[in-house]
Write a protein that holds these residues in place. Structure first.
Motif, PDB file in Angstrom:
ATOM      1  N   PHE A   1       0.863  -1.178   0.000  1.00  0.00           N
ATOM      2  CA  PHE A   1       0.000   0.000   0.000  1.00  0.00           C
ATOM      3  C   PHE A   1       0.906   1.237   0.000  1.00  0.00           C
ATOM      4  N   VAL A   2       0.316   2.388  -0.330  1.00  0.00           N
ATOM      5  CA  VAL A   2       1.081   3.635  -0.341  1.00  0.00           C
ATOM      6  C   VAL A   2       0.197   4.785   0.133  1.00  0.00           C
ATOM      7  N   PHE A   3       0.768   5.648   0.963  1.00  0.00           N
ATOM      8  CA  PHE A   3       0.056   6.799   1.510  1.00  0.00           C
ATOM      9  C   PHE A   3       0.740   8.104   1.106  1.00  0.00           C
ATOM     10  N   LYS A   4       0.013   9.203   1.276  1.00  0.00           N
ATOM     11  CA  LYS A   4       0.588  10.540   1.322  1.00  0.00           C
ATOM     12  C   LYS A   4       0.573  10.982   2.785  1.00  0.00           C
ATOM     13  N   LEU A   5       1.531  11.792   3.173  1.00  0.00           N
ATOM     14  CA  LEU A   5       1.577  12.313   4.534  1.00  0.00           C
ATOM     15  C   LEU A   5       1.002  13.728   4.542  1.00  0.00           C
ATOM     16  N   GLN A   6       0.151  14.006   5.520  1.00  0.00           N
ATOM     17  CA  GLN A   6      -0.609  15.256   5.499  1.00  0.00           C
ATOM     18  C   GLN A   6      -0.883  15.742   6.920  1.00  0.00           C
ATOM     19  N   ALA A   7      -1.090  17.046   7.049  1.00  0.00           N
ATOM     20  CA  ALA A   7      -1.479  17.639   8.322  1.00  0.00           C
ATOM     21  C   ALA A   7      -3.002  17.701   8.415  1.00  0.00           C
ATOM     22  N   MET A   8      -3.505  17.614   9.631  1.00  0.00           N
ATOM     23  CA  MET A   8      -4.921  17.856   9.896  1.00  0.00           C
ATOM     24  C   MET A   8      -4.989  19.004  10.878  1.00  0.00           C
ATOM     25  N   VAL A   9      -5.816  20.000  10.573  1.00  0.00           N
ATOM     26  CA  VAL A   9      -5.825  21.254  11.336  1.00  0.00           C
ATOM     27  C   VAL A   9      -7.261  21.746  11.529  1.00  0.00           C
ATOM     28  N   LYS A  10      -7.424  22.747  12.387  1.00  0.00           N
ATOM     29  CA  LYS A  10      -8.723  23.404  12.529  1.00  0.00           C
ATOM     30  C   LYS A  10      -8.992  24.269  11.302  1.00  0.00           C
ATOM     31  N   LYS A  11     -10.250  24.394  10.942  1.00  0.00           N
ATOM     32  CA  LYS A  11     -10.614  25.158   9.750  1.00  0.00           C
ATOM     33  C   LYS A  11     -10.174  26.616   9.853  1.00  0.00           C
ATOM     34  N   ASP A  12     -10.200  27.177  11.064  1.00  0.00           N
ATOM     35  CA  ASP A  12      -9.838  28.587  11.232  1.00  0.00           C
ATOM     36  C   ASP A  12      -8.395  28.783  11.684  1.00  0.00           C
ATOM     37  N   SER A  13      -7.555  27.758  11.488  1.00  0.00           N
ATOM     38  CA  SER A  13      -6.166  27.824  11.966  1.00  0.00           C
ATOM     39  C   SER A  13      -5.278  28.740  11.138  1.00  0.00           C
ATOM     40  N   GLY A  14      -5.689  29.009   9.888  1.00  0.00           N
ATOM     41  CA  GLY A  14      -4.846  29.798   9.001  1.00  0.00           C
ATOM     42  C   GLY A  14      -3.726  28.992   8.365  1.00  0.00           C
ATOM     43  N   ILE A  15      -3.677  27.694   8.643  1.00  0.00           N
ATOM     44  CA  ILE A  15      -2.628  26.827   8.089  1.00  0.00           C
ATOM     45  C   ILE A  15      -3.083  26.312   6.727  1.00  0.00           C
ATOM     46  N   LYS A  16      -2.471  26.841   5.671  1.00  0.00           N
ATOM     47  CA  LYS A  16      -2.845  26.483   4.304  1.00  0.00           C
ATOM     48  C   LYS A  16      -1.716  25.759   3.572  1.00  0.00           C
ATOM     49  N   GLU A  17      -0.476  26.176   3.859  1.00  0.00           N
ATOM     50  CA  GLU A  17       0.686  25.589   3.212  1.00  0.00           C
ATOM     51  C   GLU A  17       1.604  24.985   4.270  1.00  0.00           C
ATOM     52  N   PHE A  18       2.530  24.129   3.823  1.00  0.00           N
ATOM     53  CA  PHE A  18       3.421  23.466   4.772  1.00  0.00           C
ATOM     54  C   PHE A  18       4.224  24.479   5.591  1.00  0.00           C
ATOM     55  N   LYS A  19       4.617  25.576   4.974  1.00  0.00           N
ATOM     56  CA  LYS A  19       5.410  26.592   5.680  1.00  0.00           C
ATOM     57  C   LYS A  19       4.632  27.222   6.832  1.00  0.00           C
ATOM     58  N   ASP A  20       3.305  27.147   6.784  1.00  0.00           N
ATOM     59  CA  ASP A  20       2.475  27.727   7.848  1.00  0.00           C
ATOM     60  C   ASP A  20       2.554  26.929   9.150  1.00  0.00           C
ATOM     61  N   LEU A  21       3.150  25.737   9.106  1.00  0.00           N
ATOM     62  CA  LEU A  21       3.296  24.910  10.307  1.00  0.00           C
ATOM     63  C   LEU A  21       4.464  25.369  11.182  1.00  0.00           C
ATOM     64  N   LYS A  22       5.281  26.251  10.655  1.00  0.00           N
ATOM     65  CA  LYS A  22       6.435  26.747  11.415  1.00  0.00           C
ATOM     66  C   LYS A  22       5.974  27.398  12.723  1.00  0.00           C
ATOM     67  N   GLY A  23       6.565  26.965  13.822  1.00  0.00           N
ATOM     68  CA  GLY A  23       6.272  27.545  15.129  1.00  0.00           C
ATOM     69  C   GLY A  23       4.993  27.045  15.777  1.00  0.00           C
ATOM     70  N   LYS A  24       4.257  26.163  15.088  1.00  0.00           N
ATOM     71  CA  LYS A  24       3.002  25.644  15.627  1.00  0.00           C
ATOM     72  C   LYS A  24       3.273  24.412  16.495  1.00  0.00           C
ATOM     73  N   LYS A  25       2.294  24.084  17.337  1.00  0.00           N
ATOM     74  CA  LYS A  25       2.384  22.872  18.152  1.00  0.00           C
ATOM     75  C   LYS A  25       1.956  21.688  17.288  1.00  0.00           C
ATOM     76  N   ILE A  26       2.917  20.812  16.997  1.00  0.00           N
ATOM     77  CA  ILE A  26       2.691  19.708  16.067  1.00  0.00           C
ATOM     78  C   ILE A  26       2.956  18.389  16.788  1.00  0.00           C
ATOM     79  N   THR A  27       2.167  17.379  16.459  1.00  0.00           N
ATOM     80  CA  THR A  27       2.434  16.041  16.995  1.00  0.00           C
ATOM     81  C   THR A  27       2.189  14.979  15.934  1.00  0.00           C
ATOM     82  N   ALA A  28       2.869  13.858  16.108  1.00  0.00           N
ATOM     83  CA  ALA A  28       2.654  12.653  15.292  1.00  0.00           C
ATOM     84  C   ALA A  28       2.929  11.459  16.192  1.00  0.00           C
ATOM     85  N   ALA A  29       2.520  10.296  15.765  1.00  0.00           N
ATOM     86  CA  ALA A  29       2.734   9.094  16.562  1.00  0.00           C
ATOM     87  C   ALA A  29       4.223   8.753  16.619  1.00  0.00           C
ATOM     88  N   LEU A  30       4.656   8.346  17.781  1.00  0.00           N
ATOM     89  CA  LEU A  30       6.059   8.016  18.042  1.00  0.00           C
ATOM     90  C   LEU A  30       6.569   6.921  17.111  1.00  0.00           C
TER      91      LEU A  30
END
Length: 273
Positions: A118-147
């Motif tokens: 199988f093959v996936f794409k990796l993607q962010a999930m965010v709040k609709k009003d977060s203002g995060i539209k592009e990958f660069k918008d994640l800079k300085g944000k609180k981010i998590t993923a599974a260990l």
């Protein structure tokens, strides 16, 4: 027969018996035992989850069932987190893991990998009003993923390449913990697979959330894993994956769990798996 000849005969017999015993690989043992222990991750829908009756379900679970059927043995499912996959395999707690394991060279030092199933794409999930539209918008944000997952390593690799301060990043023990962190506002975004986000957004509690930017330039090919030295098992698993595609079962399960989305291509142009 004198004593020397008797001893020589016994020695040859013992060596022959030992060689025969040693030739019984993992595949032989599974067939002889009549059971295969298959590791799955059940907080990663639709690849693995629990249904309304709390029974294991999902694409990976169906592959475990299909594998047991192909071998003609009983299936014993073993639930585990992403971080437990390789340790459980190498500790002998499972015979095989069908748990969306990305085929990295680092992991291949510790486990045997099949061709991708199988093959996936990796993607962010965010709040609709977060203002995060592009990958660069994640800079300085609180981010998590599974260990110990590819979403974690790929996000951190990109953050480092962009010169970001990753002090706001934190690991979550399990995939489901990332979902909770997002809902509780502990994370501004989670990094996971595109398929997981599609499933989460079907739930009412995520009505205020949306699929965010993709992690740049990465296709997450995942493999079935067995112990690194079990070449017979790896060969069998590769043929099993081929047969799943050729028989139409791969397409059937795509339809079952992903609806009318295009069937994902399992090869890389210019490379034969």
């Amino acid at each position: 027969m004198n004593i020397v000849k008797k001893l020589a005969f016994l020695a040859v017999s013992v060596l022959a018996f030992g060689a025969t015993s040693a030739s019984a690989d993992k595949l032989d043992k599974i067939l002889s035992k009549g059971t295969i222990r298959c590791g799955v991750v059940l907080d990663f829908p639709p690849m693995g989850y629990r249904d309304a009756k709390n029974n294991p379900a999902g694409f990976d679970v169906e592959y475990c069932k299909d594998l047991a059927k192909a071998l003609g043995v009983k299936l014993e499912l073993k639930s585990m987190s992403f971080a437990q996959r390789l340790p459980a395999l190498n500790a002998g707690k499972v015979d095989v893991v069908i748990g969306s394991t990305s085929d990295t060279l680092q992991r291949a030092k510790s486990a045997g990998f099949t061709m991708p199933y199988f093959v996936f794409k990796l993607q962010a999930m965010v709040k609709k009003d977060s203002g995060i539209k592009e990958f660069k918008d994640l800079k300085g944000k609180k981010i998590t993923a599974a260990l110990s997952t590819t979403p974690e390593t790929e996000f951190l690799k990109n953050a480092k390449a962009n010169g970001w301060d990753s002090s706001n990043y934190f690991s979550s023990k399990k995939e489901s913990d990332t979902h909770l962190a997002l809902l509780q506002g502990k994370a501004d975004a989670i990094i996971t697979t595109d398929t997981t986000i599609v499933e989460l957004l079907k739930l009412p509690k995520y009505k205020d959330y949306t699929a965010g930017p993709f992690v740049p330039g990465f296709d997450d090919f995942v493999s079935i894993i067995v112990k690194r030295t079990e070449y017979g098992m790896i060969n069998y698993m590769n043929l099993f994956i081929h047969q799943q595609v050729r028989s139409g079962r791969y397409k059937e399960l795509n339809k079952m769990f992903y609806g009318n989305s295009p069937v994902r291509k399992l090869t890389v142009d210019g490379i034969y798996y």
